[in-house]
Design an enzyme around this catalytic site. Sequence first.
Site, short mmCIF file in Angstrom:
data_model
loop_
_atom_site.label_atom_id
_atom_site.label_comp_id
_atom_site.label_asym_id
_atom_site.label_seq_id
_atom_site.Cartn_x
_atom_site.Cartn_y
_atom_site.Cartn_z
N ASP A 153 3.83 -2.85 1.73
CA ASP A 153 4.21 -1.44 1.67
C ASP A 153 3.75 -0.77 0.37
O ASP A 153 3.91 0.44 0.21
CB ASP A 153 5.73 -1.28 1.80
CG ASP A 153 6.23 -1.61 3.19
OD1 ASP A 153 5.47 -1.39 4.16
OD2 ASP A 153 7.36 -2.10 3.32
N ASP A 154 3.18 -1.53 -0.55
CA ASP A 154 2.74 -0.98 -1.83
C ASP A 154 1.45 -0.18 -1.64
O ASP A 154 0.44 -0.72 -1.17
CB ASP A 154 2.52 -2.12 -2.83
CG ASP A 154 2.19 -1.57 -4.20
OD1 ASP A 154 3.11 -1.09 -4.87
OD2 ASP A 154 1.00 -1.62 -4.59
#
Length: 189
Positions: A153-154
Amino acid sequence: MKPEYWDGAKRSLARRDPVMAGIMRSHPKIFLVRRGEPFMTLARAIVGQQISVKAAQSVWDRVVACAGVVNPESILKKPRRELRACGLSERKTEYIADLAQHFADGSIHVHRWPQMSDEEIIAELVEVRGIGRWTAEMFLIFSLLRPDVYPLDDLGLQKGIRVAYFRGRKVAFSTMRRLGERWRPWRSV
């Protein structure tokens, strides 16, 4: 101090992935460094959420001045209005107090973390209001120096994958997930 696994992990990754080998050759002196004591690191992560680095540092400096020593006990002793006066929002004040309470009552098991899996630690941390999976994953990488965390999700990781492997084109999560499988057990590296 460089993690003991770092150089071996880089060699392993370079053998399996020529693109990764090139990236590592371009940045030979980069390695993970432990960020500090768990409570303070997590509290600082909460302070920095959704504000600029400069603003976060300013608020953090005021929290440190207010609390003296930033630990669960000092945070729990401070009236919330004094923490708010440091520049914390009402919500962040609640989050830091919740974090302090979790440490104080023993529901965060720092002493057991060396024997716990990454997912077990993440599950424990996300029970704290204000700590989501991304924050927990960043903590595993930069504070606990866990070698195989893959925070998909980064946004920085997503952009890095797009630029290095797909000429900047948009790519599906499933493709990024499959790419990450070739880096196991060194995905943090």
